[in-house]
Design a protein around this motif. Sequence first.
Motif, PDB file in Angstrom:
ATOM      1  N   ILE A  95      20.621 -10.265  49.724  1.00  0.00           N
ATOM      2  CA  ILE A  95      21.706  -9.362  50.092  1.00  0.00           C
ATOM      3  C   ILE A  95      22.588 -10.002  51.168  1.00  0.00           C
ATOM      4  CG2 ILE A  95      20.313  -7.335  49.546  1.00  0.00           C
ATOM      5  CD1 ILE A  95      20.000  -6.843  52.560  1.00  0.00           C
ATOM      6  N   PHE A  96      23.791  -9.465  51.304  1.00  0.00           N
ATOM      7  CA  PHE A  96      24.699  -9.880  52.375  1.00  0.00           C
ATOM      8  C   PHE A  96      25.124  -8.632  53.129  1.00  0.00           C
ATOM      9  CE2 PHE A  96      28.283 -11.274  54.761  1.00  0.00           C
ATOM     10  CZ  PHE A  96      28.230 -12.657  54.833  1.00  0.00           C
ATOM     11  N   LEU A  97      25.054  -8.676  54.451  1.00  0.00           N
ATOM     12  CA  LEU A  97      25.557  -7.618  55.314  1.00  0.00           C
ATOM     13  C   LEU A  97      26.692  -8.200  56.143  1.00  0.00           C
ATOM     14  CD1 LEU A  97      22.819  -6.303  54.534  1.00  0.00           C
ATOM     15  CD2 LEU A  97      22.671  -5.463  56.884  1.00  0.00           C
ATOM     16  N   ASP A  98      27.891  -7.632  56.003  1.00  0.00           N
ATOM     17  CA  ASP A  98      28.997  -8.147  56.805  1.00  0.00           C
ATOM     18  C   ASP A  98      29.038  -7.445  58.155  1.00  0.00           C
ATOM     19  OD1 ASP A  98      30.270  -5.697  56.457  1.00  0.00           O
ATOM     20  OD2 ASP A  98      32.149  -6.565  55.766  1.00  0.00           O
ATOM     21  N   ALA A 107      20.709  -3.009  59.177  1.00  0.00           N
ATOM     22  CA  ALA A 107      19.848  -4.148  59.527  1.00  0.00           C
ATOM     23  C   ALA A 107      18.640  -3.691  60.339  1.00  0.00           C
ATOM     24  CB  ALA A 107      20.650  -5.186  60.304  1.00  0.00           C
ATOM     25  N   ARG A 108      18.836  -2.719  61.202  1.00  0.00           N
ATOM     26  CA  ARG A 108      17.737  -2.214  62.019  1.00  0.00           C
ATOM     27  C   ARG A 108      16.721  -1.429  61.205  1.00  0.00           C
ATOM     28  NH1 ARG A 108      21.815  -0.316  66.894  1.00  0.00           N
ATOM     29  NH2 ARG A 108      21.802  -2.299  68.047  1.00  0.00           N
ATOM     30  N   ARG A 109      17.110  -1.000  60.015  1.00  0.00           N
ATOM     31  CA  ARG A 109      16.214  -0.206  59.164  1.00  0.00           C
ATOM     32  C   ARG A 109      15.487  -1.032  58.102  1.00  0.00           C
ATOM     33  NH1 ARG A 109      16.079   5.201  57.882  1.00  0.00           N
ATOM     34  NH2 ARG A 109      16.998   6.633  59.428  1.00  0.00           N
ATOM     35  N   LEU A 110      15.630  -2.332  58.119  1.00  0.00           N
ATOM     36  CA  LEU A 110      15.041  -3.173  57.074  1.00  0.00           C
ATOM     37  C   LEU A 110      13.570  -3.473  57.345  1.00  0.00           C
ATOM     38  CD1 LEU A 110      18.001  -5.637  56.386  1.00  0.00           C
ATOM     39  CD2 LEU A 110      17.347  -3.593  55.090  1.00  0.00           C
ATOM     40  N   VAL A 111      12.796  -2.441  57.530  1.00  0.00           N
ATOM     41  CA  VAL A 111      11.349  -2.594  57.725  1.00  0.00           C
ATOM     42  C   VAL A 111      10.637  -2.398  56.389  1.00  0.00           C
ATOM     43  CG1 VAL A 111      11.434  -1.850  60.107  1.00  0.00           C
ATOM     44  CG2 VAL A 111      11.131  -0.150  58.326  1.00  0.00           C
ATOM     45  N   GLY A 112       9.459  -2.994  56.261  1.00  0.00           N
ATOM     46  CA  GLY A 112       8.634  -2.770  55.081  1.00  0.00           C
ATOM     47  C   GLY A 112       8.845  -3.756  53.952  1.00  0.00           C
ATOM     48  N   PHE A 113       9.773  -4.680  54.094  1.00  0.00           N
ATOM     49  CA  PHE A 113       9.988  -5.680  53.050  1.00  0.00           C
ATOM     50  C   PHE A 113       9.065  -6.879  53.275  1.00  0.00           C
ATOM     51  CE2 PHE A 113      14.118  -3.463  53.032  1.00  0.00           C
ATOM     52  CZ  PHE A 113      14.193  -3.139  51.678  1.00  0.00           C
ATOM     53  N   LYS A 114       8.799  -7.587  52.185  1.00  0.00           N
ATOM     54  CA  LYS A 114       7.951  -8.774  52.275  1.00  0.00           C
ATOM     55  C   LYS A 114       8.720 -10.059  51.977  1.00  0.00           C
ATOM     56  CE  LYS A 114       3.746  -6.290  50.971  1.00  0.00           C
ATOM     57  NZ  LYS A 114       2.634  -6.176  49.972  1.00  0.00           N
ATOM     58  N   LYS A 115       9.698  -9.965  51.043  1.00  0.00           N
ATOM     59  CA  LYS A 115      10.409 -11.179  50.635  1.00  0.00           C
ATOM     60  C   LYS A 115      11.902 -10.901  50.461  1.00  0.00           C
ATOM     61  CE  LYS A 115       7.788 -11.831  47.052  1.00  0.00           C
ATOM     62  NZ  LYS A 115       7.266 -12.440  45.793  1.00  0.00           N
ATOM     63  N   LEU A 116      12.508 -10.278  51.438  1.00  0.00           N
ATOM     64  CA  LEU A 116      13.940  -9.997  51.381  1.00  0.00           C
ATOM     65  C   LEU A 116      14.695 -11.124  52.067  1.00  0.00           C
ATOM     66  CD1 LEU A 116      16.198  -7.894  50.690  1.00  0.00           C
ATOM     67  CD2 LEU A 116      15.896  -7.020  53.025  1.00  0.00           C
ATOM     68  N   ALA A 128      19.094  -8.407  64.771  1.00  0.00           N
ATOM     69  CA  ALA A 128      18.354  -7.186  64.419  1.00  0.00           C
ATOM     70  C   ALA A 128      17.458  -7.401  63.221  1.00  0.00           C
ATOM     71  CB  ALA A 128      19.343  -6.049  64.140  1.00  0.00           C
ATOM     72  N   ALA A 129      17.968  -8.111  62.201  1.00  0.00           N
ATOM     73  CA  ALA A 129      17.200  -8.295  60.967  1.00  0.00           C
ATOM     74  C   ALA A 129      16.015  -9.231  61.151  1.00  0.00           C
ATOM     75  CB  ALA A 129      18.111  -8.819  59.862  1.00  0.00           C
ATOM     76  N   CYS A 130      16.146 -10.242  62.009  1.00  0.00           N
ATOM     77  CA  CYS A 130      15.067 -11.215  62.162  1.00  0.00           C
ATOM     78  C   CYS A 130      13.870 -10.639  62.908  1.00  0.00           C
ATOM     79  CB  CYS A 130      15.572 -12.486  62.833  1.00  0.00           C
ATOM     80  SG  CYS A 130      15.926 -12.322  64.586  1.00  0.00           S
ATOM     81  N   GLU A 131      14.006  -9.431  63.439  1.00  0.00           N
ATOM     82  CA  GLU A 131      12.866  -8.770  64.065  1.00  0.00           C
ATOM     83  C   GLU A 131      11.880  -8.237  63.021  1.00  0.00           C
ATOM     84  OE1 GLU A 131      14.204  -5.788  66.737  1.00  0.00           O
ATOM     85  OE2 GLU A 131      15.316  -7.185  68.021  1.00  0.00           O
TER      86      GLU A 131
END
Length: 252
Positions: A95-98, A107-116, A128-131
Amino acid sequence: MSSEVRKEVILERLGRDQRVSVLELSAEFKVSGETIRRDLKDLEAEGTVRRVHGGAIPAGRTADTPITERIQFNALEKDEVAGMARGLISDDCVIFLDTGTTTLALARRLVGFKKLKLYTNSLRIAQAACEHFGVRVQMTPGSLRPIEQDLVGYETISYIQQFHFDMVFMGAAAINADYGFMDFEEDEARIRQVLLKQTAHSVVIADHSKFGKVGNVITAPFGGVNTLVTDRRPPENIFGAVRAEELEIIHA
């Protein structure tokens, strides 16, 4: 309406909204864009406004409200939109987030993924996402805009054009029944226009405060985007224009 009365109204609008648009003023006053630009030129000579692309701002103010300030506006609504948008994302996709405050909320809500895998041109979104352990983050190159804390320009666009994204999530400065999705800055609009060509599914995420506004740059017609995610049903004129272009609407 005389030029002097128009100028008084323009200054009143600037005091309230901190920015005016040539398109919006010409429609309101029923005069040409050139007439409005002359009014703004006169006001700039008087030292009361500063002209920017497509409009004007109060003298002494920068063209953009810093992202650090905009984060505070409609924070709950943006988080609600982000929660709905998060439900569109599946694991193991790209995905791309501008840049933007609503995309930052996502980005702050992207919890629970394994291979995004996430690409972005925003420093704040990358941080935010790299956390999240299951999100791999890749940043574009480009020229840094301190106010937006993002990367833009030729290098950014050239880099984006090398990829195909499963989904692209982008913001909008304005959602207008007549013009579609709009922005205030050309850099943002051009990047979004390129992103629309590089994805299988494009998503605009924006809270209701963007409805009915007029930007300076027409970024995309409603038919150029797949999905709009927002916190409430759009006004009837926008809702009708969106549905006529078969744009999917997801709202609370």
